[in-house]
Write a protein that holds these residues in place. Structure first.
Motif, PDB file in Angstrom:
ATOM      1  N   ALA A   1      -3.216  -0.391   3.876  1.00 35.97           N
ATOM      2  CA  ALA A   1      -2.522   0.864   3.597  1.00 35.97           C
ATOM      3  C   ALA A   1      -3.282   2.044   4.184  1.00 35.97           C
ATOM      4  CB  ALA A   1      -2.359   1.054   2.093  1.00 35.97           C
TER       5      ALA A   1
ATOM      6  N   SER B   1       1.628   3.353   3.026  1.00 33.81           N
ATOM      7  CA  SER B   1       1.094   2.599   1.892  1.00 33.81           C
ATOM      8  C   SER B   1       1.963   1.406   1.505  1.00 33.81           C
ATOM      9  CB  SER B   1       0.934   3.514   0.672  1.00 33.81           C
ATOM     10  OG  SER B   1       2.202   4.020   0.260  1.00 33.81           O
TER      11      SER B   1
ATOM     12  N   TRP C   1       5.175   6.130   2.278  1.00 31.75           N
ATOM     13  CA  TRP C   1       4.424   6.287   1.031  1.00 31.75           C
ATOM     14  C   TRP C   1       5.198   7.026  -0.053  1.00 31.75           C
ATOM     15  CZ3 TRP C   1       4.422  11.373   0.000  1.00 31.75           C
ATOM     16  CH2 TRP C   1       4.431  12.280   1.070  1.00 31.75           C
TER      17      TRP C   1
ATOM     18  N   LYS D   1       2.761  11.977  -3.404  1.00 32.18           N
ATOM     19  CA  LYS D   1       3.047  10.627  -2.956  1.00 32.18           C
ATOM     20  C   LYS D   1       4.064   9.925  -3.847  1.00 32.18           C
ATOM     21  CE  LYS D   1      -1.119   9.565  -0.367  1.00 32.18           C
ATOM     22  NZ  LYS D   1      -2.182   8.597  -0.137  1.00 32.18           N
TER      23      LYS D   1
END
Length: 249
Positions: free
Chosen positions: A66, A71, A120, A8
């Motif tokens: 999120a 997110s 994200w 991520k």
């Protein structure tokens, strides 16, 4: 970044781009091709026009909203160093996103030159500036690594305070035409040089009345409260503070 399988914080599938990169001195000099030189009118030798710009991104964590692949909401942009409208110089901006996005090549044809998305992952974005024909016929390639997470990994994320990462550059146009200089000489985004003695220019084109600015002008950007300040006064104060610190150590 949308649905991918990499970390991520760092995508393992980052697109690679090539081309000129702004100089480390934050001063990028532009030129004209031979065809442009032949058709651009009378040029002013030993004169430079400089345009300070800032490019970067702002990212807001979505908090409770999120999801695994959504997110953050983020915006990548190119703006004037004091948030001026760059439309007098720049005709359009192309943002090349990660290949996992739908239509990853995004074109913005009018100011404010910005693009908003959600995702994200962090990745490099290529930003190509195209100028008006009387400015320069060569595009300028910039590169920015999209930042969503705070530098300090121990910092907690907040939905109220975004992550802002910006870079300053100064685009220099040597030997401009008289017409170009006359067109931009009253514009706040442009730094004009001292003109050679005896040179007279056509009457300047009036700058649009501030009370009649179109909706979406960069001065009214909703993110302006978060933008970093790159004014010369602030830079001089920082240099003075650094010198003082050196004397004290």
């Amino acid at each position: 970044m949308p649905n991918t399988s990499s970390s991520k914080k760092n995508s393992q599938d980052q697109p690679q781009f090539s081309g000129p990169i702004p100089k480390s001195s934050h001063r990028t000099e532009m030129g004209k091709s031979e065809d442009s030189k032949k058709n651009s009118g009378k040029k002013l030798k030993d004169v430079e026009i400089s345009v300070p710009i800032v490019y970067g991104n702002i990212a807001f964590w979505l908090g409770k909203k999120a999801s695994e692949y959504q997110s953050h909401k983020w915006t990548i942009y190119v703006r004037g160093a004091s948030n001026e409208d760059l439309g007098v110089i720049i005709k359009r901006v192309v943002f090349q996103l990660h290949s996992s996005f739908n239509n990853p090549m995004r074109v913005v044809d009018a100011p404010p030159f910005e693009l908003s998305e959600a995702g994200w992952g962090e990745f490099e974005i290529a930003i190509t500036l195209y100028f008006h024909s009387d400015v320069c016929d060569k595009p300028l390639n910039l590169y920015h690594h999209l930042k969503l997470y705070p530098e300090d990994e121990n910092s907690s994320m907040s939905t109220k305070k975004p992550v802002v990462v910006e870079l300053y550059d100064e685009i220099v146009f040597p030997d401009p035409t008289e017409a170009f200089l006359a067109r931009v000489q009253n514009h706040p985004a442009v730094h004009l040089p001292r003109l050679p003695a005896g040179l007279t220019l056509p009457p300047p084109i009036p700058v649009e009345d501030a009370s009649k600015r179109r909706k979406g002008d960069t001065k009214d950007n909703p993110f302006s409260q978060w933008f970093l300040n790159f004014s010369e006064a602030d830079e001089l104060l920082q240099l003075a503070a650094a010198r003082q610190q050196v004397r004290m150590t």
